[in-house]
Design an enzyme around this catalytic site. Structure first.
Site: not given
Ligand code: TEU
Ligand code: CA
Length: 552
Positions: A22, A24, A26, A30, A200, A254
């Protein structure tokens, strides 16, 4: 020397901006905070940073709910700050990979505000709307964060799909305009100079036609069904053709819900989809739903070997055991007692940095940060915890104590406590009040302590990354587990042309005498975290000792 795409030789450091630094006061990390600590990252020798979501968001899920894909979250800073971060990294030879969260958006995104406004809005089908069934949701899908995966909307008396939170409605990738919008926002950031994307839950973008109810078996592993939609590979090949290939951008998927066996479908370079994926079997080896259960090194080694094989000649993997969704690596896979924390963190790092895959280091791993001593449910911030509380404790399916027992082992919030920079107040993370409490062990476990101690976890990561950079066999060499049956020793060779290395690790506190298999003779010691040297074929290892050896 074979020419490989840059990302095969990369070592990636993940930054979770809310908890990094951080600048600033808060209490919220950031971008200027990241810039102020950039030499801590560069000092490790990594060449790529993955930045978790920095986009404008109401933070229902800490940024994984994006309201505007071309704006920086106000708490994190401005586009100018982002450009300065990019430049500061580039100056140090470090690429930047950003997070692409396009399976769903925030319900406050303009697209969804329009879509929910009326049945005939031009953006209605940009999301997944259905009529209810018998006064209830359209099917029995459950949200990852508790409750039904469907939310009823009074305005139009229909339900919208959200695999995650109510404030994270799923986008409908069947609609070409949606895909074009995603391609355009990717180009916006690539034109700025980012090197690519961590994507994601990208396998979830193709929904099952007609969205039938799940069987009891399927309900136990919904991700599996959601990751096998009929058009997912078509959509990824289109994205590759339209955006990734033209920009030579890295694509790190992911891949929750994708099996080890299905991994080649996403990463075989001949299919022109993704560069690599996060496959979750290893990092979730303890999981049974939301509960943690014991696991063995033999199980781990068996999975690891299958994963290496699955990636095969035309594929490439990721080597990771930590991220912002997982408990701390030394607490989950090592031994975080004060006696063994450093040695076990180093040995787990030895494993991460010596796979035929791109290694990922999560912020704090290099400091040896441990799980947080959560005492009560109100200390958690994570929406996933709140969902479990509602679904299991309030319904009487489990007790608060049992839930706490498992959360103390596997909650995502363990990874999200602020980085511990020094033994100062709040670990030097902020001059204000941190959004999430700093681990009380920051008095001894902190960046200042490890960077000033040559035998620390930090310098062991630095030496491993240097060894990987100077020894191509540790990157591209064939992997072979030479003792899969051993209960506590993890030993494998890496072979490239006529060069062979042997990695031997003791994943327990008990000393061990290990004999190298016939035909392997140690001719030199590249690295050993106890400073020992080895020769011949008998290797003596103290608890959590690991070494990389030259063999013939
Ligand atoms: O995570 C997707 C996911 O499937 C899991 O790992 C999830 O974090 C969780 O453990 C389900 O039980 C991704 C991102 O990394 C996570 O931070 C998000 O919350 C999720 O997608 C939704 O965007
Ligand atoms: Ca901050």
């Amino acid at each position: 020397m074979a020419v490989h795409p840059w990302w095969k030789n990369a070592v990636v450091y993940q930054v979770y901006p809310r908890s990094f630094m951080d600048s600033n006061g808060d209490g919220i990390g950031d971008i200027n905070g990241i810039i102020s600590r950039i030499d801590h990252i560069a000092g490790l020798g990594v060449d790529t940073v993955w930045l978790s979501p920095h986009f404008d968001s109401p933070n229902a899920d800490n940024g994984y709910d994006v309201r505007d894909y071309r704006r920086v979250m106000a708490e994190f800073g401005t586009l100018e700050d982002f450009d300065r971060l990019l430049a500061a990294l580039k100056e140090r030879g470090i690429r930047l990979v950003i997070d692409l969260v396009v399976n769903h958006s925030s319900d406050e995104h303009a697209w969804f505000v329009e879509s929910r406004s009326s049945l005939d809005n031009p953006k209605r089908d940009w999301y997944v709307w259905r009529d209810g069934k018998n006064g209830g949701p359209p099917n029995n899908y459950r949200s990852f964060f508790g409750g039904s995966a469907w939310e009823h909307d009074e305005t139009t008396d229909q339900w919208y799909l959200h695999y995650f939170a109510v404030k994270q409605p799923d986008l409908n990738w069947e609609v070409e305009e949606v895909r074009k919008e995603v391609h355009d926002l990717m180009r916006f950031w690539l034109d700025k100079g980012v090197a690519g994307f961590r994507m994601d839950v990208i396998p979830f973008i193709s929904k099952q036609p007609d969205l039938p109810d799940l069987t009891p078996e399927q309900l136990r592993n919904q991700g599996r069904v959601w990751a096998t939609g009929p058009r997912v590979h078509e959509f990824l090949q289109e994205m590759n053709r339209e955006v990734l290939a033209p920009y030579d951008a890295v694509a790190i998927g992911e891949a929750a819900g994708v099996t080890i066996e299905d991994t080649p479908l996403f990463v075989d370079s001949r299919r022109r989809e993704l560069s690599m994926i996060f496959q979750f079997d290893l990092v979730r080896i303890d999981r049974h739903g939301w509960k943690s259960r014991p696991w063995t090194l033999r199980q781990f080694k068996e999975m690891n070997a299958r994963l290496d094989t699955a990636c095969g000649e035309h594929g490439w993997g990721t080597s990771f055991l930590s991220n912002h969704d997982s408990p701390r690596i030394v607490s989950m896979f090592g031994n975080d007692s004060s006696e063994w924390r450093t040695y076990s963190a180093q040995t787990i790092a030895t494993y991460i940095l010596t796979q035929r895959a791109t290694p990922f280091v999560y912020q704090g791993d290099e400091i040896g940060m441990t799980n947080f001593p959560f005492a009560s449910i109100d200390q958690f911030d994570d929406i996933e915890v709140k969902g479990l509380w509602k679904d299991f404790v309030l319904t009487g399916k489990t007790t608060e104590e049992e839930l706490m027992t498992h959360l103390r082992l596997n909650s995502r919030d363990h990874a999200r406590t602020p980085v511990q920079w020094s033994n100062a107040a709040h670990g030097g993370f902020t001059t204000g009040t941190p959004w999430l409490a700093v681990n009380p062990n920051h008095d001894t476990v902190n960046a200042e302590a490890v960077t000033s101690d040559p035998h620390s976890v930090y310098h062991w990561y630095r030496r491993l990354i240097e060894a990987r950079r100077n020894n191509e066999v540790l990157v591209h060499g064939a992997f072979a587990d030479v003792d899969p049956g051993h209960e506590t020793v993890f030993a494998y060779t890496r072979t490239l042309d006529d060069e062979k290395m042997l990695v031997v690790m003791n994943w327990s506190t008990d000393p061990v005498v290990w004999r190298a298999p016939d035909g392997l003779t140690v001719t030199g010691t590249l690295l050993d975290n106890a400073g020992a040297t080895h020769a011949g074929d008998v290797i003596r290892l103290r608890g959590w000792q690991s070494c990389i050896l030259r063999v013939s």
